[in-house]
Design a protein around this motif. Structure first.
Motif, mmCIF file in Angstrom:
data_model
loop_
_atom_site.group_PDB
_atom_site.id
_atom_site.type_symbol
_atom_site.label_atom_id
_atom_site.label_comp_id
_atom_site.label_asym_id
_atom_site.label_seq_id
_atom_site.Cartn_x
_atom_site.Cartn_y
_atom_site.Cartn_z
ATOM 1 N N ILE A 104 0.835 -1.204 0.000
ATOM 2 C CA ILE A 104 0.000 0.000 0.000
ATOM 3 C C ILE A 104 0.868 1.251 0.000
ATOM 4 C CG2 ILE A 104 -1.548 1.369 1.476
ATOM 5 C CD1 ILE A 104 -3.050 -1.203 2.105
ATOM 6 N N VAL A 105 1.939 1.239 0.795
ATOM 7 C CA VAL A 105 2.823 2.403 0.841
ATOM 8 C C VAL A 105 3.494 2.605 -0.515
ATOM 9 C CG1 VAL A 105 4.877 3.389 1.928
ATOM 10 C CG2 VAL A 105 3.177 2.220 3.323
ATOM 11 N N LYS A 106 3.862 1.524 -1.183
ATOM 12 C CA LYS A 106 4.490 1.647 -2.503
ATOM 13 C C LYS A 106 3.507 2.168 -3.548
ATOM 14 C CE LYS A 106 7.227 -1.709 -3.850
ATOM 15 N NZ LYS A 106 7.739 -3.098 -4.029
ATOM 16 N N PHE A 107 2.277 1.695 -3.506
ATOM 17 C CA PHE A 107 1.277 2.226 -4.435
ATOM 18 C C PHE A 107 1.091 3.724 -4.232
ATOM 19 C CE2 PHE A 107 -3.111 2.898 -2.595
ATOM 20 C CZ PHE A 107 -3.564 3.815 -3.545
ATOM 21 N N LEU A 108 0.986 4.143 -2.977
ATOM 22 C CA LEU A 108 0.796 5.561 -2.686
ATOM 23 C C LEU A 108 2.009 6.380 -3.120
ATOM 24 C CD1 LEU A 108 -0.808 5.153 0.855
ATOM 25 C CD2 LEU A 108 -1.974 5.999 -1.196
ATOM 26 N N GLY A 109 3.198 5.849 -2.862
ATOM 27 C CA GLY A 109 4.419 6.554 -3.245
ATOM 28 C C GLY A 109 4.580 6.661 -4.753
ATOM 29 N N PHE A 110 4.227 5.602 -5.469
ATOM 30 C CA PHE A 110 4.312 5.601 -6.930
ATOM 31 C C PHE A 110 3.360 6.649 -7.514
ATOM 32 C CE2 PHE A 110 3.172 3.764 -11.138
ATOM 33 C CZ PHE A 110 4.442 3.712 -11.691
ATOM 34 N N GLU A 111 2.121 6.678 -7.018
ATOM 35 C CA GLU A 111 1.169 7.698 -7.451
ATOM 36 C C GLU A 111 1.687 9.101 -7.160
ATOM 37 O OE1 GLU A 111 -2.750 7.359 -8.352
ATOM 38 O OE2 GLU A 111 -1.410 6.077 -9.516
ATOM 39 N N GLN A 112 2.374 9.232 -6.026
ATOM 40 C CA GLN A 112 2.839 10.549 -5.583
ATOM 41 C C GLN A 112 3.863 11.142 -6.551
ATOM 42 O OE1 GLN A 112 1.415 11.231 -2.301
ATOM 43 N NE2 GLN A 112 1.761 13.351 -2.849
ATOM 44 N N ILE A 113 4.641 10.300 -7.208
ATOM 45 C CA ILE A 113 5.628 10.792 -8.173
ATOM 46 C C ILE A 113 4.948 11.656 -9.234
ATOM 47 C CG2 ILE A 113 7.317 10.151 -9.940
ATOM 48 C CD1 ILE A 113 7.622 7.441 -8.492
ATOM 49 N N PHE A 114 3.880 11.121 -9.818
ATOM 50 C CA PHE A 114 3.202 11.791 -10.933
ATOM 51 C C PHE A 114 2.354 12.959 -10.430
ATOM 52 C CE2 PHE A 114 3.887 7.307 -11.769
ATOM 53 C CZ PHE A 114 4.686 7.378 -12.899
ATOM 54 N N GLY A 125 8.618 12.181 -5.134
ATOM 55 C CA GLY A 125 7.531 11.356 -4.621
ATOM 56 C C GLY A 125 7.978 10.367 -3.573
ATOM 57 N N GLY A 126 7.228 10.285 -2.484
ATOM 58 C CA GLY A 126 7.469 9.306 -1.438
ATOM 59 C C GLY A 126 6.212 9.112 -0.613
ATOM 60 N N LYS A 127 6.230 8.125 0.266
ATOM 61 C CA LYS A 127 5.083 7.870 1.141
ATOM 62 C C LYS A 127 5.553 7.013 2.316
ATOM 63 C CE LYS A 127 0.606 8.902 1.098
ATOM 64 N NZ LYS A 127 0.010 10.172 0.679
ATOM 65 N N GLY A 345 -11.050 12.526 -4.771
ATOM 66 C CA GLY A 345 -10.379 13.190 -3.661
ATOM 67 C C GLY A 345 -9.435 12.271 -2.928
ATOM 68 N N ALA A 346 -9.718 10.967 -2.957
ATOM 69 C CA ALA A 346 -8.839 9.966 -2.340
ATOM 70 C C ALA A 346 -7.824 9.479 -3.369
ATOM 71 C CB ALA A 346 -9.665 8.802 -1.801
ATOM 72 N N ASN A 347 -6.893 8.645 -2.924
ATOM 73 C CA ASN A 347 -5.896 8.053 -3.814
ATOM 74 C C ASN A 347 -6.433 6.753 -4.389
ATOM 75 O OD1 ASN A 347 -3.605 9.899 -3.464
ATOM 76 N ND2 ASN A 347 -3.642 9.197 -1.345
ATOM 77 N N MET A 348 -6.596 6.714 -5.700
ATOM 78 C CA MET A 348 -7.058 5.532 -6.435
ATOM 79 C C MET A 348 -8.347 4.949 -5.836
ATOM 80 S SD MET A 348 -4.459 2.510 -7.762
ATOM 81 C CE MET A 348 -4.624 1.423 -6.345
ATOM 82 N N PRO A 349 -9.378 5.773 -5.603
ATOM 83 C CA PRO A 349 -10.602 5.247 -4.994
ATOM 84 C C PRO A 349 -11.475 4.429 -5.937
ATOM 85 C CG PRO A 349 -10.886 7.558 -5.519
ATOM 86 C CD PRO A 349 -9.445 7.229 -5.823
ATOM 87 N N SER A 350 -11.261 4.568 -7.244
ATOM 88 C CA SER A 350 -12.068 3.824 -8.218
ATOM 89 C C SER A 350 -11.293 2.620 -8.715
ATOM 90 C CB SER A 350 -12.442 4.722 -9.401
ATOM 91 O OG SER A 350 -13.078 5.908 -8.969
ATOM 92 N N THR A 351 -11.938 1.466 -8.758
ATOM 93 C CA THR A 351 -11.290 0.269 -9.272
ATOM 94 C C THR A 351 -11.065 0.420 -10.781
ATOM 95 O OG1 THR A 351 -13.415 -0.833 -9.654
ATOM 96 C CG2 THR A 351 -12.372 -1.167 -7.493
ATOM 97 N N PRO A 352 -10.145 -0.366 -11.356
ATOM 98 C CA PRO A 352 -9.867 -0.222 -12.788
ATOM 99 C C PRO A 352 -11.095 -0.396 -13.676
ATOM 100 C CG PRO A 352 -8.139 -1.501 -11.738
ATOM 101 C CD PRO A 352 -9.200 -1.300 -10.704
ATOM 102 N N ASP A 353 -11.978 -1.352 -13.340
ATOM 103 C CA ASP A 353 -13.160 -1.545 -14.184
ATOM 104 C C ASP A 353 -14.138 -0.384 -14.050
ATOM 105 O OD1 ASP A 353 -13.692 -2.300 -11.585
ATOM 106 O OD2 ASP A 353 -14.491 -4.277 -12.079
ATOM 107 N N ALA A 354 -14.180 0.255 -12.875
ATOM 108 C CA ALA A 354 -15.018 1.446 -12.719
ATOM 109 C C ALA A 354 -14.467 2.599 -13.559
ATOM 110 C CB ALA A 354 -15.093 1.849 -11.250
ATOM 111 N N VAL A 355 -13.158 2.778 -13.527
ATOM 112 C CA VAL A 355 -12.532 3.838 -14.317
ATOM 113 C C VAL A 355 -12.819 3.632 -15.800
ATOM 114 C CG1 VAL A 355 -10.330 4.868 -15.009
ATOM 115 C CG2 VAL A 355 -10.719 4.266 -12.613
#
Length: 447
Positions: A104-114, A125-127, A345-355
């Motif tokens: 979870i921390v890596k997903f958040l940190g990866f998103e934070q880069i962009f 980017g970090g988390k 507003g949250a980080n990745m709140p929608s699943t890929p199929d929802a997106v």
């Protein structure tokens, strides 16, 4: 479809990071967007940019022992993933929640880069975080945990190195205890080492409101590009923490009506519009449950224990709770109910199929890395104020935030058009964020 080179890189990343589904999800989503970039810019592939982007520069895992009010020793695990510093010091929040793990921390940190790249500000980017849950803990227990956590973390952070902030479970109380211990250990009043600080000791006005304000402002910009606005529309908001509260506030300021809020126990519907003062009292002061809102609203609101907040009809959806809270069924319901815009507003709140459903429907969909960048942008503004020993007015800081969100929207929209996908904010955000970081990495050589 990914070409063979991208697919091979993705397969390698997934194989090297087993058992981390959230991180895998974040990486896949970025790779899907970058296929069009690799065709035009093979230099990114030649420099193995994606391989290096997916490998954190540093991953820190440590033990956090502390003593509870009964005198019993408790042990939690602490994390800090310093993902990429091509654009500036690592920047990203700390999350204290029972389900926090390395993936979870890596997903958040990866998103934070962009996300941080999109702000246009000089931050990498970090988390970080811990599987410690502050809920139900006394102030003394939270203080002792935070002091133990910072005793290790302080070795790895600094205003020119890594600047943590708050996230879920880490608010003004926790930041205060963390900063106090950092000051004690280093014998320095290094205000820029943490953001989200109290206003009387180095914090910034608007930082509390920034993520929620930003998500609503991004929705306003998306609707504006289509010739309409939030005014007169109903907004469905999930969550009842900091992000949700201030998303609701900004929706109301923009002339809309936010009619829902939620927590893990259920959601409330208030057709007259959420009473912000009551919600703040229950969630920020009393740390109570959302059901108490309905109990104290005098019959104007109803509490729903089961089901989904996304079943409530509305024009705008603002998911502000947590990752993967909005699935394909929810997306179908929102679309059937005529939703015009979704701003994360949250980080990745929608699943890929929802997106995918939102993108296929052609509605205005703002991904988290663009729509919720207001929080980290205002954290960077707090760093600027700390560096110059200055404080800015609420009005000036909010003006800066509004300009940043407008620029992010314009950048993502123009990038999507440049690559043949007009109106696709997912592709626009991923590509615009990636190119800036990739160009800096190439300039620095292979490091």
């Amino acid at each position: 479809m990914l070409d063979s080179s991208l697919q091979a890189t993705l397969d390698t990343v997934l194989a090297r990071n087993p058992g981390e589904p959230e991180f895998h999800q974040a990486v896949r989503e970025v790779f899907d967007s970058l296929a069009v970039v690799q065709k035009r810019h093979p230099e990114y592939n030649d420099a193995a940019i994606l391989t290096r982007l997916c490998e954190p520069e540093r991953q820190i895992i440590f033990r956090v022992p502390w003593v509870d009010d009964k005198g019993q020793v408790q042990v939690n695990r602490g994390f800090r993933v310093e993902f990429n510093s091509a654009l500036g010091p690592y920047k990203g929040g700390l999350r204290f929640r029972g389900n926090v793990n390395l993936g979870i921390v890596k997903f958040l940190g990866f998103e934070q880069i962009f996300k941080n790249s999109l702000t246009g500000l000089p931050i990498g980017g970090g988390k970080g975080g811990s599987d410690f849950d502050p809920a139900g803990k006394s102030d003394g227990e939270v203080m002792r945990f935070c002091q133990s956590f910072m005793t290790e973390l302080h070795r790895h952070i600094g205003e020119h190195t890594d600047v943590p902030a708050g996230d879920i479970g880490v608010g003004a109380r926790e930041i205060g205890y963390l900063f106090g211990q950092y000051k004690r250990l280093t014998n320095r009043y290094e205000a820029g080492v943490l953001t989200g600080k109290g206003l009387t000791w180095g914090g910034s006005l608007v930082r509390t409101e920034a993520t929620g304000y930003g998500a609503a402002l991004f929705a306003q910009e998306m609707l504006g590009a289509r010739g309409t606005s939030i005014e007169g529309r109903k907004a469905i908001v999930s969550g009842s923490g900091n992000v949700a509260i201030y998303a609701i506030e900004k929706v109301h300021q923009l002339g809309g009506t936010a009619i829902t809020a939620s927590d893990s126990s259920g959601y409330v519907v208030d057709e007259d519009g959420i009473d912000l003062e009551l919600l703040k009292q229950i969630k920020e002061v009393e740390r109570g449950r959302i059901s108490e809102y309905a109990d104290r609203r005098g019959g104007k609101a109803r509490f729903v224990k089961d089901g989904s907040v996304w079943d409530v009809p509305g024009d705008i959806a603002l998911p502000c709770a947590t990752q993967n809270e909005l699935n394909a069924r929810d997306a179908k319901t929102l679309l059937e109910n005529g939703v015009a815009a979704v701003s994360e507003g949250a980080n990745m709140p929608s699943t890929p199929d929802a997106v995918e459903l939102f993108r296929e429907a052609g509605i205005a969909f703002g991904p988290g890395k663009a729509a919720n960048a207001g929080g980290v942008a205002t954290s960077a503004l707090e760093m600027q104020q700390n560096a110059s020993r200055d404080t800015w007015s609420f009005e000036y800081t909010e003006q800066r935030l509004t300009e940043i969100m407008r620029n992010i929207h314009q950048n993502t929209l123009e990038t999507a058009e440049e690559f043949g996908r007009p109106g696709d904010y997912v592709l626009g955000a991923n590509v615009a964020g990636f190119r800036k970081v990739a160009n800096a990495m190439i300039a620095f050589g292979v490091i």
